[in-house]
Design a protein around this motif. Sequence first.
Motif, mmCIF file in Angstrom:
data_model
loop_
_atom_site.group_PDB
_atom_site.id
_atom_site.type_symbol
_atom_site.label_atom_id
_atom_site.label_comp_id
_atom_site.label_asym_id
_atom_site.label_seq_id
_atom_site.Cartn_x
_atom_site.Cartn_y
_atom_site.Cartn_z
ATOM 1 N N ASN A 30 40.105 26.936 25.445
ATOM 2 C CA ASN A 30 39.444 25.487 26.177
ATOM 3 C C ASN A 30 38.666 25.451 26.974
ATOM 4 O OD1 ASN A 30 40.867 25.983 28.442
ATOM 5 N ND2 ASN A 30 42.844 24.682 27.798
ATOM 6 N N ALA A 87 45.069 30.613 19.692
ATOM 7 C CA ALA A 87 45.572 31.288 20.622
ATOM 8 C C ALA A 87 46.543 32.330 20.366
ATOM 9 C CB ALA A 87 46.008 30.261 21.894
ATOM 10 N N ALA A 124 52.576 27.425 27.984
ATOM 11 C CA ALA A 124 51.472 27.792 26.552
ATOM 12 C C ALA A 124 52.007 26.729 25.460
ATOM 13 C CB ALA A 124 51.586 29.070 26.134
ATOM 14 N N LEU A 163 50.876 23.219 26.464
ATOM 15 C CA LEU A 163 49.391 22.893 26.077
ATOM 16 C C LEU A 163 49.031 22.864 24.519
ATOM 17 C CD1 LEU A 163 48.053 25.218 29.115
ATOM 18 C CD2 LEU A 163 48.055 22.840 29.094
ATOM 19 N N SER A 164 49.758 23.666 24.102
ATOM 20 C CA SER A 164 49.405 23.813 22.448
ATOM 21 C C SER A 164 49.605 22.302 21.797
ATOM 22 C CB SER A 164 50.330 25.005 21.850
ATOM 23 O OG SER A 164 49.907 26.248 22.251
ATOM 24 N N TRP A 174 47.128 19.813 23.010
ATOM 25 C CA TRP A 174 45.651 19.948 22.545
ATOM 26 C C TRP A 174 45.824 21.163 21.406
ATOM 27 C CZ3 TRP A 174 46.778 19.412 27.653
ATOM 28 C CH2 TRP A 174 46.062 18.368 28.330
ATOM 29 N N ASP A 227 42.291 23.037 20.456
ATOM 30 C CA ASP A 227 41.932 24.047 21.477
ATOM 31 C C ASP A 227 42.830 25.567 21.410
ATOM 32 O OD1 ASP A 227 40.021 22.609 22.232
ATOM 33 O OD2 ASP A 227 41.033 21.834 23.752
ATOM 34 N N SER A 228 44.116 25.175 20.805
ATOM 35 C CA SER A 228 45.005 26.162 20.958
ATOM 36 C C SER A 228 45.437 26.811 19.669
ATOM 37 C CB SER A 228 46.457 25.828 21.540
ATOM 38 O OG SER A 228 46.108 25.261 22.877
ATOM 39 N N ARG A 229 44.802 26.410 18.702
ATOM 40 C CA ARG A 229 45.145 26.962 17.248
ATOM 41 C C ARG A 229 45.102 28.536 17.141
ATOM 42 N NH1 ARG A 229 42.248 23.555 14.747
ATOM 43 N NH2 ARG A 229 44.007 22.043 14.446
ATOM 44 N N THR A 276 45.453 23.143 32.214
ATOM 45 C CA THR A 276 45.487 24.516 32.214
ATOM 46 C C THR A 276 45.625 24.790 33.391
ATOM 47 O OG1 THR A 276 44.577 24.414 29.951
ATOM 48 C CG2 THR A 276 44.749 26.675 31.223
ATOM 49 N N TYR A 280 49.329 34.738 25.973
ATOM 50 C CA TYR A 280 49.400 33.376 25.324
ATOM 51 C C TYR A 280 48.827 32.185 26.062
ATOM 52 C CZ TYR A 280 51.077 29.737 22.019
ATOM 53 O OH TYR A 280 51.273 28.623 21.100
ATOM 54 N N ILE A 322 44.920 30.516 25.668
ATOM 55 C CA ILE A 322 44.672 29.034 25.672
ATOM 56 C C ILE A 322 43.544 28.832 26.660
ATOM 57 C CG2 ILE A 322 45.643 26.825 26.135
ATOM 58 C CD1 ILE A 322 48.446 27.802 24.984
#
Length: 461
Positions: A73, A311, A297, A300-301, A304, A307-309, A271, A65, A69
């Motif tokens: 990104n 992942a 993770a 980060l999700s 952002w 970017d992580s949708r 990241t 996961y 990500i």
Amino acid sequence: MSPELISILVLVVVFVIATTRSVNMGALAFAAAFGVGGLVAGLDADGIFAGFPGDLFVVLVGVTYLFAIARANGTTDWLVHAAVRLVRGRVALIPWVMFALTGALTAIGAVSPAAVAIVAPIALSFAARYGISPLLMGAMVVHGAQAGGFSPISIYGSIVNGIVDREKLPGNEVVLFLASFAANLVIAAVVFVVCGGMKLWSQGAVDDSDPAAGSRAAGAARVGDGGTPCSSEAESLGEAPGTAQLRTHPAPAPPKLSLESTTLTPARTATLTSLLALVVAVLVFDLDAGLTAITLAVVLSTAWPDDSRKAVGEIAWPTVLLICGVLTYVGVLDEMGTITWAGEGVGNIGIPLLAAVLLCYIGALVSAFASSVGIMGALIPLAVPFLERGEIGAVGMVAALAVSATVVDVSPFSTNGALVLAAAPDVDRERFFRQLMVYGGIVVAVVPAAAWLVMVVPGWG
């Protein structure tokens, strides 16, 4: 027919079906665990699920996961281009950059196929641009991934060390890591020399921002190649007709050093910090790698989400299914006494060293056509009773099995080899396929014996 023999034959059938029908081995193993456990061993659902590796499930999901990500990104692309800039455009060092990069990715937790999938397209594009043998570059990427693949916080390392702990065998995480690292480093060095790597030094340094630099370097490489077995005339002739069936997806375009790909954005900085935090948390504070990775993770999700949708969808679910299914079936084998029965059968050969080398060759041969993780998860427990006798050092035997079952991933029939084959642009894929197959055959024939001689015969552990 005894229940133990039935369970072993079912395991063989699982490997055969997974290899010939492209069915996930883990799904087959779950079905086999249900059938053998319920019908042959008389186990209920609780008994079957007793072998489910919940800790490894969390590690696999969490780590993949986090790396999904990082790929989304652009952090992994930034790492690749930054590494190339570090060598100041020296073409001969690029294969070693790719070796080190994939090794670093797997060493800090990336699944080997994921690391190869990240690096191979860019590495093979550089190979086409600078006239580097695609076999050389592909082998460097795969062996780099395996070189770092058994670090204490890696997926492979966690799996093997977890099995060793579960079976109460003597283990040494550092020896396992160094054995794999040294074996793959030596193989990579041999491939580098045989496949014309030394000739790359004559090209000197190139300016990657110069569009013509790659063409000039590729032309120099072809002139100085001398027709080595590792070269491909398709680097200048393009893909030969009749090889479309070997393409699994369109070849990637050559890399471009755009401002977007080389800029260290806030998301990429965060990241990189998270990846470093994962290493520190696991090595220094002894936190669980899976839970730590999932937590990072999620952070980060949340910061952002764009970017992580995707992942979560890119988590290595097939690998998760494979590992959990195989280890669950191995748990059924343990519950019904098959592991002890099979181990005693190997030990009854009467020559411990012969039994050890046979196990190494079994691991290498099966892994060349199927899953390295799956075969390690099956072979090490099967060798437990044999190792408990003390005639063979457990540390050395586990290391030899691990090396034998993973270095053969250069085979085009394995996941890593197939990724390399698919990622190579502007090559004769039929010829490249044959090169990978021949090279994989050489590795299967030579490496298990060498690993046995170096790691088992001296009696480590």
